[in-house]
Design a protein around this motif. Structure first.
Motif, short mmCIF file in Angstrom:
data_model
loop_
_atom_site.label_atom_id
_atom_site.label_comp_id
_atom_site.label_asym_id
_atom_site.label_seq_id
_atom_site.Cartn_x
_atom_site.Cartn_y
_atom_site.Cartn_z
N ILE A 1 11.27 0.10 -4.11
CA ILE A 1 10.53 -0.56 -5.19
C ILE A 1 10.23 0.46 -6.29
N ARG A 2 10.14 -0.09 -7.50
CA ARG A 2 9.82 0.74 -8.65
C ARG A 2 8.54 0.21 -9.28
N ALA A 3 7.55 1.07 -9.37
CA ALA A 3 6.26 0.66 -9.95
C ALA A 3 5.53 1.90 -10.44
N ASN A 4 4.84 1.75 -11.55
CA ASN A 4 4.02 2.83 -12.12
C ASN A 4 4.82 4.14 -12.29
N ASN A 5 6.05 3.97 -12.74
CA ASN A 5 6.93 5.11 -12.99
C ASN A 5 7.25 5.91 -11.72
N ASN A 6 7.15 5.25 -10.59
CA ASN A 6 7.48 5.89 -9.33
C ASN A 6 8.48 5.04 -8.56
N VAL A 7 9.21 5.70 -7.68
CA VAL A 7 10.13 5.00 -6.78
C VAL A 7 9.64 5.19 -5.35
N TYR A 8 9.49 4.08 -4.62
CA TYR A 8 8.97 4.15 -3.25
C TYR A 8 9.99 3.54 -2.28
N LYS A 9 10.20 4.20 -1.17
CA LYS A 9 10.94 3.59 -0.08
C LYS A 9 9.96 2.74 0.74
N VAL A 10 10.34 1.48 1.00
CA VAL A 10 9.49 0.59 1.78
C VAL A 10 9.88 0.71 3.25
N ILE A 11 8.91 1.10 4.07
CA ILE A 11 9.17 1.28 5.50
C ILE A 11 9.30 -0.08 6.16
N ASN B 1 4.42 14.22 3.70
CA ASN B 1 5.02 15.47 3.20
C ASN B 1 5.17 15.46 1.68
N LYS B 2 4.15 15.00 0.99
CA LYS B 2 4.07 14.96 -0.48
C LYS B 2 5.03 13.95 -1.11
N GLU B 3 5.76 13.19 -0.30
CA GLU B 3 6.62 12.13 -0.80
C GLU B 3 5.90 10.79 -0.66
N LYS B 4 6.24 9.86 -1.58
CA LYS B 4 5.55 8.56 -1.59
C LYS B 4 6.41 7.48 -0.93
N TYR B 5 5.75 6.69 -0.08
CA TYR B 5 6.39 5.57 0.61
C TYR B 5 5.48 4.35 0.47
N ALA B 6 5.95 3.21 0.92
CA ALA B 6 5.16 1.99 0.78
C ALA B 6 5.25 1.16 2.06
N LEU B 7 4.16 0.42 2.32
CA LEU B 7 4.08 -0.52 3.44
C LEU B 7 3.65 -1.88 2.90
N ASN B 8 4.29 -2.92 3.38
CA ASN B 8 3.94 -4.27 2.94
C ASN B 8 2.54 -4.61 3.42
N MET B 9 1.68 -5.05 2.48
CA MET B 9 0.29 -5.33 2.81
C MET B 9 0.14 -6.50 3.79
N GLU B 10 1.18 -7.32 3.92
CA GLU B 10 1.10 -8.42 4.87
C GLU B 10 0.90 -7.91 6.30
N ASN B 11 1.35 -6.69 6.54
CA ASN B 11 1.28 -6.12 7.88
C ASN B 11 0.17 -5.08 8.03
N ILE C 1 0.87 -1.17 0.00
CA ILE C 1 0.00 0.00 0.00
C ILE C 1 0.91 1.22 0.00
N THR C 2 0.59 2.19 -0.86
CA THR C 2 1.43 3.38 -0.95
C THR C 2 0.81 4.50 -0.11
N LYS D 1 9.19 -9.10 -8.34
CA LYS D 1 10.35 -9.23 -7.47
C LYS D 1 11.59 -8.54 -8.03
N GLN D 2 11.73 -8.52 -9.35
CA GLN D 2 12.90 -7.88 -9.94
C GLN D 2 12.87 -6.36 -9.78
N ASN D 3 11.70 -5.82 -9.37
CA ASN D 3 11.58 -4.39 -9.16
C ASN D 3 11.76 -4.00 -7.68
N ILE D 4 12.21 -4.97 -6.89
CA ILE D 4 12.44 -4.72 -5.46
C ILE D 4 13.93 -4.78 -5.19
N GLU D 5 14.47 -3.69 -4.67
CA GLU D 5 15.91 -3.60 -4.39
C GLU D 5 16.14 -3.48 -2.89
#
Length: 429
Positions: A113-123, A10-20, A5-6, A97-101
């Protein structure tokens, strides 16, 4: 395929694993924690579950304030729940998986992660839940409390120009503005009935029993004798005091004073201590044996505890009634006060929790392990009984991550009200 879930901070995009992620809720009523640190700011009651709330920006060392239209993401980990405040949520994405660094040597982020032309930091959820727990040293709380062997707690109330009292052990709770319903063909001493959380309780008319007239009765004391609850309608609740058994001056029993255990001379105030069991018996309120057995079974299956409820800056707090010696009002708030020749040290709870001086004169005297002491509070509210299932432990995140967490013992969850229970012994450490 991992799902995230993204969120927006502060107008920046981050991501959280939906498992949690359990769910996302909109702006919610947060009960503030006294003296809370930057990130754990309070608790919420979500479907009868108490959940600590984190200011995620502060936890991640991001600048910015909580927006007016914030959302709360409810996270789970090994059965524990934590709500994090975010500016907004955007979408749920599936990531190859190849889009997860993997991120190395990052304090709060596990991946990019890289998705939909965006880069997200996964918390990193583990880092979010791991709040100073590694250095948390549990202290043995099995210290012996000071024994006040011959002290009896009584609740004082006013009836006309007289002050009366009953033992606190018979008090279930206090209802300040009861709604009373009259019932036809009731005895003169039954004022009516009230409904308390669906339970019908008869109200004893003390005016009738003690031949008082034209008294404005405002408050209701719910008492319990021999397994049966009934209400005492009184003019005004005064306070709680502790007395010695030898301070009760027994009276010769006559037909007129059989309802009185004795009288107490306290600070030149004469208090009549009522004998509730005698009142119960003389009024002919008998209980069938099978009903009494049924009530005792219910008592065993649904135990409860009695608390003194008070306020600090409009928030509700509680202390177990057995730890309270008395409630009083002092003429002037200082570091110490003289209570009937005894010097009592005073502690300002507002100063401890909120760093604000309190000009209140309301003091709760606590039975200390070594010496009794007083807590200055804004307002003493009421006596309330909590069932065992309503008494919850304080989440570890609150205990370990807030400066006031160490003073909290439990949380009373009354669905529409969350109350912090203080451990008074921790305040003096």
């Amino acid at each position: 395929m991992p799902q995230y879930i993204t969120i927006i901070l502060n107008k920046e995009k981050y991501a959280l694993n939906m498992e949690n992620v359990q769910e996302v809720i909109k702006k919610y009523n947060i009960v503030k924690i006294p003296g809370a640190d930057d990130y754990i700011i309070g608790i919420i009651n979500l479907r009868d579950k108490t959940i600590p709330i984190m200011n995620l920006k502060n936890k991640l060392n991001l600048k910015g304030v909580i927006t007016d239209d914030y959302k709360i993401v409810i996270l789970t980990k090994k059965g524990n729940k934590l709500g994090v405040i975010v500016d907004d949520t955007t979408e749920i994405i599936n990531v190859e998986k190849q889009n997860i660094e993997k991120l190395k040597n990052s304090e709060f982020y596990s991946n990019v992660i890289r998705a939909n032309n965006n880069v997200y930091k996964v918390i990193d959820i583990d880092k979010i839940f791991d709040i100073n727990l590694k250095n948390l040293v549990e202290k043995d709380e099995k210290d012996k409390e000071k024994i006040h062997e011959n002290l009896i707690q009584i609740l004082k109330f006013k009836l006309g120009n007289e002050i009366m009292a009953i033992p606190v052990e018979n008090v279930q709770e206090i209802v300040k503005k009861p709604e009373i319903y009259t019932v036809p063909d009731m005895p003169e001493f039954i004022k009516g009935v009230t409904s308390l959380r669906g339970e019908i309780i008869q109200i004893i008319d003390l005016n009738s029993i003690f031949k008082k007239r034209d008294i404005n009765l405002k408050e209701l004391i719910i008492t319990k004798i021999n397994g049966i609850k009934f209400g005492l309608h009184v003019e005004e609740i005064k306070n709680i005091v502790s007395i010695k058994e030898e301070d009760i001056n027994k009276l010769p029993i006559t037909s007129k004073n059989s309802k009185i255990i004795g009288v107490i001379n306290l600070r030149d105030e004469i208090i009549a201590l009522l004998n509730l069991e005698k009142i119960f018996d003389e009024l002919g309120l008998t209980i069938k044996e099978d009903l009494l057995k049924e009530e005792k079974i219910i008592e065993k299956s649904e135990e409860s505890k009695l608390y003194l409820i008070f306020k600090l800056l409009k928030e509700h707090y509680a202390i177990e009634i057995e730890k309270v010696r008395e409630v009083t009002v002092v003429e002037k708030t200082t570091d110490v006060v003289n209570i009937r020749g005894e010097v009592i040290h005073l502690i300002d709870l507002n100063q401890i929790f909120y760093k604000k001086n309190n000009n209140s004169k309301n003091v709760v005297i606590i039975k200390g392990q070594n010496k009794d002491y007083g807590l200055i509070v804004d307002e003493v509210d009421e006596i309330k009984r909590a069932e065992i299932h309503e008494i919850e432990s304080v989440p570890e995140e609150i205990q370990s991550s807030t400066s006031s967490g160490k003073y909290l013992k439990n949380i009373i969850n009354k669905k529409d009200l969350l109350i912090f229970v203080l451990d008074p012994e921790k305040i003096t450490q």
